[in-house]
Design an enzyme around this catalytic site. Structure first.
Site, PDB file in Angstrom:
ATOM      1  N   CYS A  23       0.715  -1.169   0.043  1.00  0.00           N
ATOM      2  CA  CYS A  23       0.072   0.141   0.064  1.00  0.00           C
ATOM      3  C   CYS A  23       0.806   1.536  -0.195  1.00  0.00           C
ATOM      4  CB  CYS A  23      -1.263  -0.524   1.036  1.00  0.00           C
ATOM      5  SG  CYS A  23      -1.520   1.705   1.598  1.00  0.00           S
ATOM      6  N   ASP A  24       0.272   2.222  -0.604  1.00  0.00           N
ATOM      7  CA  ASP A  24       1.173   2.978  -0.654  1.00  0.00           C
ATOM      8  C   ASP A  24       1.206   4.632   0.488  1.00  0.00           C
ATOM      9  OD1 ASP A  24      -0.886   4.458  -1.396  1.00  0.00           O
ATOM     10  OD2 ASP A  24      -0.692   5.791  -3.120  1.00  0.00           O
TER      11      ASP A  24
ATOM     12  N   TYR B  36      -6.735   6.505   7.241  1.00  0.00           N
ATOM     13  CA  TYR B  36      -8.053   5.821   7.763  1.00  0.00           C
ATOM     14  C   TYR B  36      -8.355   5.268   8.889  1.00  0.00           C
ATOM     15  CZ  TYR B  36      -7.469   5.421   2.028  1.00  0.00           C
ATOM     16  OH  TYR B  36      -7.057   5.873   1.071  1.00  0.00           O
TER      17      TYR B  36
HETATM   18  P1  NAD Z   1      -9.635   2.634 -12.536  1.00  0.00           P
HETATM   19  O1  NAD Z   1     -10.564   1.895 -13.037  1.00  0.00           O
HETATM   20  O2  NAD Z   1      -9.121   3.448 -13.563  1.00  0.00           O
HETATM   21  O3  NAD Z   1      -8.288   1.044 -13.190  1.00  0.00           O
HETATM   22  C1  NAD Z   1      -8.446  -0.098 -12.577  1.00  0.00           C
HETATM   23  C2  NAD Z   1      -7.938  -0.658 -14.269  1.00  0.00           C
HETATM   24  O4  NAD Z   1      -8.359  -1.953 -13.609  1.00  0.00           O
HETATM   25  C3  NAD Z   1      -9.785  -0.095 -14.765  1.00  0.00           C
HETATM   26  O5  NAD Z   1      -8.450   0.179 -17.053  1.00  0.00           O
HETATM   27  C4  NAD Z   1     -10.754  -2.168 -15.315  1.00  0.00           C
HETATM   28  O6  NAD Z   1     -10.762  -2.350 -16.819  1.00  0.00           O
HETATM   29  C5  NAD Z   1      -8.834  -2.821 -14.959  1.00  0.00           C
HETATM   30  N1  NAD Z   1      -9.468  -4.398 -14.464  1.00  0.00           N
HETATM   31  C6  NAD Z   1     -11.083  -4.927 -13.655  1.00  0.00           C
HETATM   32  N2  NAD Z   1     -11.426  -5.651 -13.398  1.00  0.00           N
HETATM   33  C7  NAD Z   1     -10.182  -6.258 -14.240  1.00  0.00           C
HETATM   34  C8  NAD Z   1      -9.778  -7.329 -14.176  1.00  0.00           C
HETATM   35  N3  NAD Z   1     -10.294  -8.466 -13.928  1.00  0.00           N
HETATM   36  N4  NAD Z   1      -8.125  -8.420 -15.145  1.00  0.00           N
HETATM   37  C9  NAD Z   1      -7.833  -7.197 -15.544  1.00  0.00           C
HETATM   38  N5  NAD Z   1      -8.464  -5.819 -15.667  1.00  0.00           N
HETATM   39  C10 NAD Z   1      -9.063  -5.142 -14.969  1.00  0.00           C
HETATM   40  O7  NAD Z   1      -9.016   2.295 -11.242  1.00  0.00           O
HETATM   41  P2  NAD Z   1      -7.659   3.152 -10.731  1.00  0.00           P
HETATM   42  O8  NAD Z   1      -8.273   4.006  -9.448  1.00  0.00           O
HETATM   43  O9  NAD Z   1      -7.012   4.161 -11.792  1.00  0.00           O
HETATM   44  O10 NAD Z   1      -6.917   1.968  -9.436  1.00  0.00           O
HETATM   45  C11 NAD Z   1      -6.717   1.066  -9.362  1.00  0.00           C
HETATM   46  C12 NAD Z   1      -6.393   0.389  -8.435  1.00  0.00           C
HETATM   47  O11 NAD Z   1      -5.098   0.980  -7.995  1.00  0.00           O
HETATM   48  C13 NAD Z   1      -8.234   0.308  -7.856  1.00  0.00           C
HETATM   49  O12 NAD Z   1      -7.352  -1.379  -7.055  1.00  0.00           O
HETATM   50  C14 NAD Z   1      -6.943   0.966  -6.563  1.00  0.00           C
HETATM   51  O13 NAD Z   1      -8.004   0.784  -5.679  1.00  0.00           O
HETATM   52  C15 NAD Z   1      -5.513   0.628  -6.415  1.00  0.00           C
HETATM   53  N6  NAD Z   1      -4.694   1.416  -5.674  1.00  0.00           N
HETATM   54  C16 NAD Z   1      -3.860   1.461  -4.787  1.00  0.00           C
HETATM   55  C17 NAD Z   1      -3.318   1.795  -3.717  1.00  0.00           C
HETATM   56  C18 NAD Z   1      -2.846   0.993  -2.995  1.00  0.00           C
HETATM   57  O14 NAD Z   1      -2.195   1.440  -2.272  1.00  0.00           O
HETATM   58  N7  NAD Z   1      -2.869  -0.203  -2.620  1.00  0.00           N
HETATM   59  C19 NAD Z   1      -2.999   2.732  -4.210  1.00  0.00           C
HETATM   60  C20 NAD Z   1      -3.405   3.601  -5.244  1.00  0.00           C
HETATM   61  C21 NAD Z   1      -4.603   2.789  -6.435  1.00  0.00           C
HETATM   62  C1  G6P Z   2      -4.624   6.025  -0.763  1.00  0.00           C
HETATM   63  C2  G6P Z   2      -4.227   4.596  -0.395  1.00  0.00           C
HETATM   64  C3  G6P Z   2      -4.861   3.411  -1.575  1.00  0.00           C
HETATM   65  C4  G6P Z   2      -6.240   3.731  -1.994  1.00  0.00           C
HETATM   66  C5  G6P Z   2      -5.797   5.697  -2.498  1.00  0.00           C
HETATM   67  C6  G6P Z   2      -7.393   6.566  -2.677  1.00  0.00           C
HETATM   68  O1  G6P Z   2      -3.334   6.220  -2.112  1.00  0.00           O
HETATM   69  O2  G6P Z   2      -3.244   4.252  -0.266  1.00  0.00           O
HETATM   70  O3  G6P Z   2      -5.717   2.200  -1.223  1.00  0.00           O
HETATM   71  O4  G6P Z   2      -6.253   2.947  -3.357  1.00  0.00           O
HETATM   72  O5  G6P Z   2      -5.687   6.415  -2.039  1.00  0.00           O
HETATM   73  O6  G6P Z   2      -6.932   6.880  -3.987  1.00  0.00           O
HETATM   74  P1  G6P Z   2      -8.474   8.310  -4.757  1.00  0.00           P
HETATM   75  O7  G6P Z   2      -7.616   9.204  -4.925  1.00  0.00           O
HETATM   76  O8  G6P Z   2      -9.019   7.014  -6.085  1.00  0.00           O
HETATM   77  O9  G6P Z   2      -9.205   8.473  -3.387  1.00  0.00           O
HETATM   78 MN    MN Z   3      -4.077   1.549  -0.123  1.00  0.00          MN
END
Ligand code: NAD
Ligand code: G6P
Ligand code: MN
Length: 443
Positions: free
Chosen positions: A169-170, A266
């Site tokens: 997680c970031d 969070y």
């Molecule tokens: P987004 O909807 O723009 O992108 C997600 C992509 O995943 C889409 O293009 C979608 O078509 C694709 N997708 C969905 N289901 C799929 C599957 N089964 N197989 C292949 N591709 C699939 O979303 P986003 O806001 O850019 O975020 C992407 C992910 O990253 C989210 O899960 C978000 O919560 C996560 N995220 C996590 C952290 C962290 O701290 N862990 C930080 C930032 C974002």
């Molecule tokens: C943080 C969390 C992620 C989460 C994101 C949501 O970076 O660590 O887990 O997905 O915030 O950001 P957003 O801009 O999509 O609300």
């Molecule tokens: Mn996170």
């Protein structure tokens, strides 16, 4: 020197261009011979891919690029799978946020009912990626930051125990950058931290500079007054919207509950759920803000680049704060033994806590994966909170595996964010309806 092949799963993600720019910026740390995009939504991915192809051609023409919806093509011959999928896209995030709010309960991407609903959609998607990776590139590692990471991590622990997946997680990275800035350090990497908790549910207990000087008193002084807000805001690509500024300020009140530690942002959803409801607009939630902001900007800019045939003058930014992903890949590739916060099976790292819980703790990362560092025993307050929350996460995975309505109801009721069993059931019934086609059938 070996050059690596990477597939980005969720190629159509709003974060993909920033991550590609970041990878290109770090080629001397992690040399790359091939970048592939994989997504199950070809139309969405194509818009990002066409622009990224131009960016890569302009900056590093030697890197082979390919975007595909074919798993075999995507997962063959790769060293790392960088996974950030969002099953159900923002349309379903909007439901996750708005349905609970109808009942006066906070709706959030990863916390409470919204996070539970998202978890029920994500588990299958992430397991599918693991299976493709193991079929087509059995030696590869998956670096997963698809959310909700806590529930996804528990599902992979239980259902794919032997798989080479690391969940990360970031948020701690982002907060540590703020802490460093608050005490006048140039980088979070000048700090060494002790931390424990679950994902989006943890606490720092010790923060030192490289000489071993205790930085906690100075950081606490800042947080007591300003939370994680900074007098002079930092340049960052991700956490910049007004709602994030509110979150950083709110950390002051979260900190007040236990001034012996420093909290993850969070925790505000669990400590002050009513405040969050009062502050929310049930007609316009974070999903709407992201669609109107980040998504519109990223897709608009990618389409512009494609039309222009060049990325010159682009407003897309290097996602520098995502460089922790390069640190993680490097740790595995070069056995760097970097110390990083990861989501791993507890196995005694938090001594007085469930051994099978997926906890977030500092780990030493080498070629054979993460080695958690023991954080010792934790106090009654955190232990009580974490036991309740980890039960929520485990019940969701059991509900998904068994198709159990009863267990999912229990999970919802057990979340601190949900006031009682009746409201839990009302929310659940709405979520079941909204998630038809995404969740397994519950009975
Ligand atoms: P987004 O909807 O723009 O992108 C997600 C992509 O995943 C889409 O293009 C979608 O078509 C694709 N997708 C969905 N289901 C799929 C599957 N089964 N197989 C292949 N591709 C699939 O979303 P986003 O806001 O850019 O975020 C992407 C992910 O990253 C989210 O899960 C978000 O919560 C996560 N995220 C996590 C952290 C962290 O701290 N862990 C930080 C930032 C974002
Ligand atoms: C943080 C969390 C992620 C989460 C994101 C949501 O970076 O660590 O887990 O997905 O915030 O950001 P957003 O801009 O999509 O609300
Ligand atoms: Mn996170």
């Amino acid at each position: 020197m070996k050059k690596f092949s990477i597939v980005i799963a969720g190629g159509g993600s709003t974060f993909t261009p920033g991550i590609v720019l970041m990878l290109l910026d770090n080629l001397e740390k992690l040399p790359i011979r091939q970048i592939k995009f994989y997504d199950n939504n070809s139309e969405r991915q194509k818009q990002i891919a066409d622009a990224c192809e131009i960016i890569i051609k302009e900056q590093a023409p030697e890197i082979k690029f390919l975007a595909t919806t074919d798993p075999q093509e995507a997962f063959t011959d790769v060293d790392f799978v960088m996974a950030h999928i969002r099953v159900g896209l923002y349309a379903m995030r909007e439901n996750d946020e708005k349905i609970p709010l109808k009942y006066g309960v906070i709706g959030q991407e990863t916390c409470g009912p919204g996070g539970i609903a998202y978890g029920m959609r994500s588990i299958g998607g992430v397991l599918e990626l693991i299976d493709y990776m193991e079929k087509y590139s059995p030696d590869a590692w998956m670096l997963n930051y698809s959310n909700p990471a806590a529930i996804v991590a528990e599902a992979t622990r239980k259902l794919r125990p032997e798989s080479k997946i690391i969940n990360i997680c970031d948020m701690p990275v982002g907060i540590e950058e703020r802490m460093a800035k608050a005490v006048g350090l140039s980088s979070r990497k000048d700090m060494v931290v002790r931390y424990y908790g679950l994902n989006h549910f943890g606490w720092w207990t010790d923060i030192r500079d490289k000489d071993g000087n205790d930085l906690m008193p100075k950081i606490k002084e800042h947080v007591k007054e300003y939370g994680y807000s900074l007098k002079e805001e930092m340049e960052e690509s991700q956490h910049t919207d007004a709602s994030w500024m509110h979150t950083f300020a709110k950390a002051k009140e979260v900190y007040a509950v236990d001034p012996t530690t420093l909290p993850n942002t969070y925790l505000k959803y669990y400590f002050y759920p009513q405040d969050e409801v009062a502050h929310a607009n049930p007609e316009y939630t974070r999903a709407n803000e992201v669609m109107a902001g980040r998504e519109k900007h990223v897709f608009g800019e990618c389409n512009r680049i494609t039309k222009a045939g060049t990325a010159k003058g682009t407003t897309l930014e290097v996602d520098e704060h995502a460089s922790y992903i390069v640190d993680l890949a490097r740790a595995i590739a070069y056995n760097t033994h970097e110390r990083m916060l990861l989501i791993v099976e507890n196995q005694g790292a938090v001594a007085n806590f469930d051994e099978t819980a997926m906890v977030e703790v500092p780990c030493i990362v080498g070629s054979n994966g993460p080695e958690p560092i023991v954080q010792g025993k934790i106090p009654c307050f955190q232990k009580g909170l974490m036991e309740q929350q980890v039960a929520v996460e485990k019940l969701v995975v059991e509900a998904w595996t068994e198709g159990s309505y009863q267990k999912l109801w229990q999970a919802l009721m057990l979340s601190r964010i949900v006031p009682n069993a009746r409201i839990a059931q009302e929310i659940l019934d709405d979520l079941v309806e909204a998630n038809k086609g995404f969740w397994p059938k519950l009975s």
